[in-house]
Scaffold this motif. Sequence first.
Motif, PDB file in Angstrom:
ATOM      1  N   UNK A  55      15.444  22.713 -37.936  1.00 32.60           N
ATOM      2  CA  UNK A  55      14.426  23.327 -38.791  1.00 32.60           C
ATOM      3  C   UNK A  55      14.142  24.759 -38.352  1.00 32.60           C
ATOM      4  N   UNK A  56      14.072  25.656 -39.325  1.00 35.53           N
ATOM      5  CA  UNK A  56      13.761  27.080 -39.154  1.00 35.53           C
ATOM      6  C   UNK A  56      14.825  27.824 -38.354  1.00 35.53           C
ATOM      7  N   UNK A  57      16.014  27.231 -38.241  1.00 34.78           N
ATOM      8  CA  UNK A  57      17.059  27.837 -37.430  1.00 34.78           C
ATOM      9  C   UNK A  57      18.231  28.285 -38.307  1.00 34.78           C
ATOM     10  N   UNK A  58      19.459  28.193 -37.789  1.00 33.75           N
ATOM     11  CA  UNK A  58      20.631  28.678 -38.515  1.00 33.75           C
ATOM     12  C   UNK A  58      21.894  28.115 -37.878  1.00 33.75           C
ATOM     13  N   UNK A  59      23.064  28.314 -38.502  1.00 32.30           N
ATOM     14  CA  UNK A  59      24.319  27.841 -37.899  1.00 32.30           C
ATOM     15  C   UNK A  59      24.590  28.413 -36.509  1.00 32.30           C
ATOM     16  N   UNK A 118      17.452  33.499 -42.689  1.00 31.59           N
ATOM     17  CA  UNK A 118      17.040  34.755 -43.351  1.00 31.59           C
ATOM     18  C   UNK A 118      15.644  35.144 -42.862  1.00 31.59           C
ATOM     19  N   UNK A 119      14.608  34.696 -43.587  1.00 35.07           N
ATOM     20  CA  UNK A 119      13.213  34.964 -43.212  1.00 35.07           C
ATOM     21  C   UNK A 119      12.380  33.701 -43.480  1.00 35.07           C
ATOM     22  N   UNK A 120      11.236  33.551 -42.810  1.00 39.68           N
ATOM     23  CA  UNK A 120      10.400  32.357 -43.025  1.00 39.68           C
ATOM     24  C   UNK A 120       9.987  32.167 -44.482  1.00 39.68           C
ATOM     25  N   UNK A 121       9.843  33.273 -45.208  1.00 35.46           N
ATOM     26  CA  UNK A 121       9.426  33.182 -46.613  1.00 35.46           C
ATOM     27  C   UNK A 121      10.470  32.469 -47.460  1.00 35.46           C
ATOM     28  N   UNK A 122      11.734  32.571 -47.056  1.00 29.84           N
ATOM     29  CA  UNK A 122      12.813  31.871 -47.760  1.00 29.84           C
ATOM     30  C   UNK A 122      12.650  30.366 -47.605  1.00 29.84           C
ATOM     31  N   UNK A 123      12.346  29.930 -46.398  1.00 33.35           N
ATOM     32  CA  UNK A 123      12.165  28.503 -46.131  1.00 33.35           C
ATOM     33  C   UNK A 123      10.932  27.955 -46.837  1.00 33.35           C
ATOM     34  N   UNK A 124       9.938  28.798 -46.985  1.00 31.28           N
ATOM     35  CA  UNK A 124       8.699  28.403 -47.670  1.00 31.28           C
ATOM     36  C   UNK A 124       8.970  27.910 -49.083  1.00 31.28           C
ATOM     37  N   UNK A 182      20.527  34.801 -51.311  1.00 32.66           N
ATOM     38  CA  UNK A 182      19.277  34.613 -50.571  1.00 32.66           C
ATOM     39  C   UNK A 182      19.039  35.785 -49.611  1.00 32.66           C
ATOM     40  N   UNK A 183      20.096  36.201 -48.952  1.00 29.52           N
ATOM     41  CA  UNK A 183      19.954  37.296 -47.988  1.00 29.52           C
ATOM     42  C   UNK A 183      19.564  38.597 -48.690  1.00 29.52           C
ATOM     43  N   UNK A 196      19.851  25.439 -46.800  1.00 28.97           N
ATOM     44  CA  UNK A 196      19.202  26.415 -47.669  1.00 28.97           C
ATOM     45  C   UNK A 196      17.804  26.765 -47.162  1.00 28.97           C
ATOM     46  N   UNK A 197      17.490  28.060 -47.221  1.00 28.08           N
ATOM     47  CA  UNK A 197      16.198  28.543 -46.757  1.00 28.08           C
ATOM     48  C   UNK A 197      16.214  29.030 -45.324  1.00 28.08           C
ATOM     49  N   UNK A 198      17.319  28.788 -44.616  1.00 25.57           N
ATOM     50  CA  UNK A 198      17.408  29.125 -43.195  1.00 25.57           C
ATOM     51  C   UNK A 198      18.271  30.369 -42.982  1.00 25.57           C
TER      52      UNK A 198
END
Length: 710
Positions: free
Chosen positions: A474-478, A505-511, A438-439, A501-503
């Motif tokens: 949401x929208x955060x990380x570890x 990295x970038x907002x587009x990943x979460x999208x 993902x990264x 998953x999706x967190x």
Amino acid sequence: MNKDLLINSSGVVLNILEKILDTNIEIKGIENIPKNNPRIFVANHFTRIEALIVPYALYELTNKKVGVIADDSLFNTYFGDFLKDLGAMPISAPFRNNIMLSDLMTGDKDWMIFPEANMVKAKDISKEGNHFCVKIDGTCQVVHTGSAFFALYSQLLRNDYFNDKIKDLRKFKRKYFLDESKNISNDETMIVPINISYSKLRTGKNFLLDMVPRFMDKIGKHFLEELEIESNIVLNSKIIIQILKPLNTQDLLVDLYKKEPNHNKIINKYRYELTHQFMDRIYKSLTISFDHIFTLLIFLYPKKSINKNHFKRMIYLLWNEIKHNCLNYDKDLEHNIINLIAYEEFEPFEDILKIAIKDNILYEDKLNYFIDKSTLLNTHTHHTIRLNNILRVILNEVLIIDRLNIIAKDLVLKDKKQINTQLLKLLEKNDKDEFENDYNKYRDYENIKPKITGQSRYYNHTNSNICIITVHGFSSSPQEVEQMSEYLHSKGVNVYSPRLKGHGTVPEDLKERSWKEWYFSLSRAIVIATLKYKKIYVVGFSTGGLLALLSTKKTYIEFAGIICINAALHLNDIRVKTLIPALSFWNDILNAVHANEYTKKYIDNKAENPDINYDKFYVESIKQLSDLMSKTRKILSDIQSPILIIQAKDDPVVNPTSAYEIFDKIKSKEKELVILERKNHVIIKGDDTKELYDEIFKFIQRHKIKAKDD
């Protein structure tokens, strides 16, 4: 569905035909169909409806009729006209072979042949020397070479025609019905192998089975057996048609044709070798389903009983090996198979387990399954095995795949410790690889977070058998739960902070992600923890709190409790409650009229911790959060696990009523609600955290002591 081929028969027949032709079908390998060549399709044969469904599916793809040779009896039913319109011919049709050769020379119509000739109801196939053998009630029937004959002979005739070797052209054209409107194709005849697989095979009564006797007279018991199997396939199964790479007949003939004028000698030289070649491809291209994996492991397991969790973990590992070894498998397994090992109900497992128990192949107690292998291996008879022992049919289908059997045999010989170690290594690698992939996908985006932000974190303590899983929002990380995790680790316990998953990295990943993928990440983390430690707690912050609440449906007996902090059951943000649904509706309208450039893709986010959180929320991401909130509300009354609910009194993001609703609706006997005097949302980090951390640790200590007393 193309209605042009449907006959104008009674409404009942039309409805049944539509149901058959609308069966759940997945077609793979479409790119392998030669575009201009005359084609002869060859496939394995298990049901009568294959003679309807597969030619029809090919017709839909190529817009060319596909002839098939069907049993005479089928043309005496109400389906006869439909079969003829599709291009089928009865076995007894006059000039049948000449008509087929004519079609293959001209390319006017394709043909499909089932080289096994009969329906192979037991799927009992073995290799006898250079031939494949179909076993029917103990008798070996060699796979027929007729399809190879037609493919080779049509190409030989084509070569004769274009090389001016036809002595009497007029007679030749009359023999093969070649009038002025039919021209022999310049392109060689191609053999296209097809594997037909089924996602699941089941028996039982259904409305189609009840309907058929109303318009068919004198139905024999064998035909009733076929109706039961095939009506259940139509209603409940997925048929997977795997089109394989074609074989070129001209490549085989090019050298020998120049030297050997005798067609029969040429054909006899190649027909057996060619048949073996494409049948080997067909059998080994089976789409492996969950049922295949389940049944093969039961068959190969060397002991009479198997621990339930051990069995499920072996299934998961075998499925992963099938993927790794690039064997064909049903991609539907990808969706929720983590539930198989994550202490939740996994429908494909429960479904085939019921069959195994009903047929007395498996018996179970609280911890184990007991295997009656003699019942599994009962072959019954050709016409009864599918009704009496469907698992044996499923087993036969995979016994011929050598690579799969080698992998499975290696797995069943491993003990519990070896399987657990292998599974742990796999899941930890999957977690790491998933983030790396993902990264790397978004590494060139300007707003990508530092890599350390999104990586899962492990805080190991060698003297503890307790693991606390800390789940970010949401929208955060570890990194968001890092301070809390380090505090808990300092108290002498293991802590694991997985990345959703999706967190990170970038907002587009979460999208691109659904809430089910976030839950998948937590489920994997829980399995990893249970493979290493004895007692598991889940501490979830905000959206992580919702996921923690959902995780209480897991049946792991050492699941000690959960702590949810500012669980995002209801939000204060007016944009989420009103603007997002309106935007979604507006975007749908604009997309419908192809005005995509005017759609609103995201809203800006002013985060407390912009170094960790994303700076914008995509509409699709908010929808997923909304769905997760809705899902969590629905399961609150099912929660019985020990639980600590912590809520900031003046949380600007999560409405504090969320905590009260959770507390009131859950059915846990041991539940606590703590309201902290805080005005911010991210209360798990910063300077004012001691009271929060103490409440968490006191809860864990109380249940740790209670567990020892129990």
